[in-house]
Design a protein around this motif. Structure first.
Motif, short mmCIF file in Angstrom:
data_model
loop_
_atom_site.label_atom_id
_atom_site.label_comp_id
_atom_site.label_asym_id
_atom_site.label_seq_id
_atom_site.Cartn_x
_atom_site.Cartn_y
_atom_site.Cartn_z
N TYR A 1 11.79 -25.09 12.45
CA TYR A 1 11.33 -26.59 11.56
C TYR A 1 11.45 -27.45 11.31
CZ TYR A 1 13.62 -21.95 9.23
OH TYR A 1 14.08 -20.26 9.97
N SER B 1 22.07 -22.01 0.72
CA SER B 1 21.96 -24.02 0.63
C SER B 1 20.25 -23.54 1.85
CB SER B 1 22.46 -24.65 1.32
OG SER B 1 23.77 -24.43 1.30
N LEU B 2 20.18 -23.07 2.51
CA LEU B 2 18.75 -23.27 3.84
C LEU B 2 18.18 -22.49 2.54
CD1 LEU B 2 17.01 -24.18 5.78
CD2 LEU B 2 17.75 -23.05 6.80
N TYR B 3 18.30 -20.82 2.39
CA TYR B 3 17.43 -19.77 1.86
C TYR B 3 16.85 -20.71 0.68
CZ TYR B 3 16.42 -14.67 2.09
OH TYR B 3 15.48 -13.83 2.69
N TYR C 1 10.08 -25.49 4.01
CA TYR C 1 10.31 -25.24 5.12
C TYR C 1 9.48 -26.35 6.41
CZ TYR C 1 13.02 -21.94 4.10
OH TYR C 1 14.15 -20.87 3.26
N VAL D 1 16.43 -31.89 7.24
CA VAL D 1 17.93 -31.03 6.87
C VAL D 1 18.26 -31.91 8.10
CG1 VAL D 1 18.46 -28.79 7.67
CG2 VAL D 1 16.31 -28.61 6.21
N CYS E 1 23.72 -29.13 6.60
CA CYS E 1 24.75 -27.85 6.93
C CYS E 1 25.34 -28.40 8.03
CB CYS E 1 23.18 -26.66 7.71
SG CYS E 1 21.63 -26.75 6.14
N ILE F 1 18.54 -30.75 2.96
CA ILE F 1 19.51 -30.34 2.89
C ILE F 1 20.61 -30.60 3.76
CG2 ILE F 1 20.33 -27.52 3.86
CD1 ILE F 1 17.66 -26.65 2.17
N THR G 1 26.26 -22.96 4.34
CA THR G 1 24.84 -23.30 4.67
C THR G 1 23.72 -21.98 4.97
OG1 THR G 1 24.77 -22.40 7.24
CG2 THR G 1 26.08 -24.67 6.51
N ALA H 1 13.81 -30.54 10.84
CA ALA H 1 15.61 -30.17 11.35
C ALA H 1 15.55 -30.92 12.26
CB ALA H 1 15.79 -28.53 11.15
#
Length: 328
Positions: free
Chosen positions: A291, A187-189, A263, A268, A203, A201, A184, A294
């Protein structure tokens, strides 16, 4: 860091397993050995830090065919290596709709075969699914580096996306990336890279706002092999702190990523178990709060990466509803 739908790491321990319900009985001899072992704890912590990112390989224990998936095998070159030479990533590509693709990772110490249950319901919903082994895992290449590991694991995800867009006929598709526990984080990076845009994304069991505590939790959850004296104070506390410091340093990442650019606009979904002892839900929520796109879905009675076992219908519904909103 991975159990349940993602099987445990187990390079001598049982990663993802919750701490024992009964306190371990500590003998006077073990306490004495724990005190004597303090000088060697930093060396052992350095060993664990390397081991956790370069675990013993586990063979694929399940196949796509067992889940009704017709998968094409791909080898994607890494780090500029020519095709068929040098390091490469091993991929199972399960074609579905050409307009929506989900790139699926796995937990640390595992392989893409641990994510087949997720791939199955994604493919049944009409998505093309690309499952890959990170470097040093499954059938992908070996990378003995011990520095800059965040960039290297993010490179893995980026390489799969680039190949699918440029070589596999999905240039116009909308993409989601699905990470598990350690995957994860890359994936976020990935959102830091403007040339690797993704549309969503997902996670599972991570990531969290702070990194060092996760390494300490990994020790407590017996996710790495630790001799009894080092699992006893005063060695245990020192081991957790040094392991957290060295493991975090090896990643060499700016974490958490700044709330800017992609972001601020990328949706997410973070799936978190309310009983997760390795990446607790509080740490996941603290990161998600940074974020605007998210959202956190908490799975009741769920330990690390066990959502597909403890709440399968809620898990599938959360993922598919999110992807419908994000990808159309």
């Amino acid at each position: 860091m991975d159990a349940g739908a993602q099987d445990s790491v187990d390079p001598g321990g049982t990663a993802g397993a919750p701490p024992a319900s009964r306190p371990r009985r500590v003998t006077p001899l073990t306490r004495a050995l724990a005190a004597l072992a303090v000088p060697v704890v930093p060396l052992y912590a350095a060993f664990l830090s390397y081991l956790v990112f370069h675990p013993p390989r586990r063979p694929h224990h399940r196949t796509p065919e067992q889940f009704g998936l017709d998968a094409e095998e791909l080898l994607i070159p890494l780090d500029g290596s020519p095709a068929g030479r040098g390091r490469s990533l091993h991929v199972w590509l399960c074609p579905g709709g050409s307009d929506r693709v989900v790139v699926v990772g796995h937990g640390i110490g595992l392989s893409k075969s641990a994510s087949l249950a997720q791939a199955q319901f994604l493919h049944e919903a009409g998505y093309t699914v690309a499952m890959f082994d990170h470097r040093n895992h499954g059938r992908s290449g070996t990378d003995r580096a011990s520095w800059g590991l965040s960039r290297r694991h993010t490179d893995d995800v980026a390489a799969v996306l680039e190949h699918l867009r440029r070589e596999a006929g999905y240039a116009d598709a909308r993409f989601a990336v699905f990470g598990f526990s350690f995957s994860t984080f890359p994936s976020l990076y990935l959102l830091r890279r403007p040339d690797c845009a993704v549309d969503a994304i997902i996670c599972d069991s991570g990531p969290a706002l702070e990194l060092p505590p996760l390494f300490r939790n990994f020790v407590l959850a017996k996710g790495v092999p630790v001799p009894a004296p080092l699992r006893t104070e005063p060695s245990l506390g020192l081991l957790g702190r040094v392991f957290g410091s060295i493991g975090t340093a090896m990643l060499h990442a700016e974490w958490p990523p700044p709330a800017e650019d992609a972001y601020l606009r990328t949706p997410v979904l973070m799936l978190a178990g309310d009983s997760d002892s390795i990446i607790p839900v509080e740490g996941v929520r603290a990161l998600a709060d940074r974020y605007p796109g998210a959202e956190v879905r908490v799975l009741p009675g769920t330990e690390h990466l066990q959502g597909m076992k403890t709440a399968p219908e809620e898990y599938r519904s959360a993922v598919l509803d999110f992807l419908k909103r994000a990808l159309g």
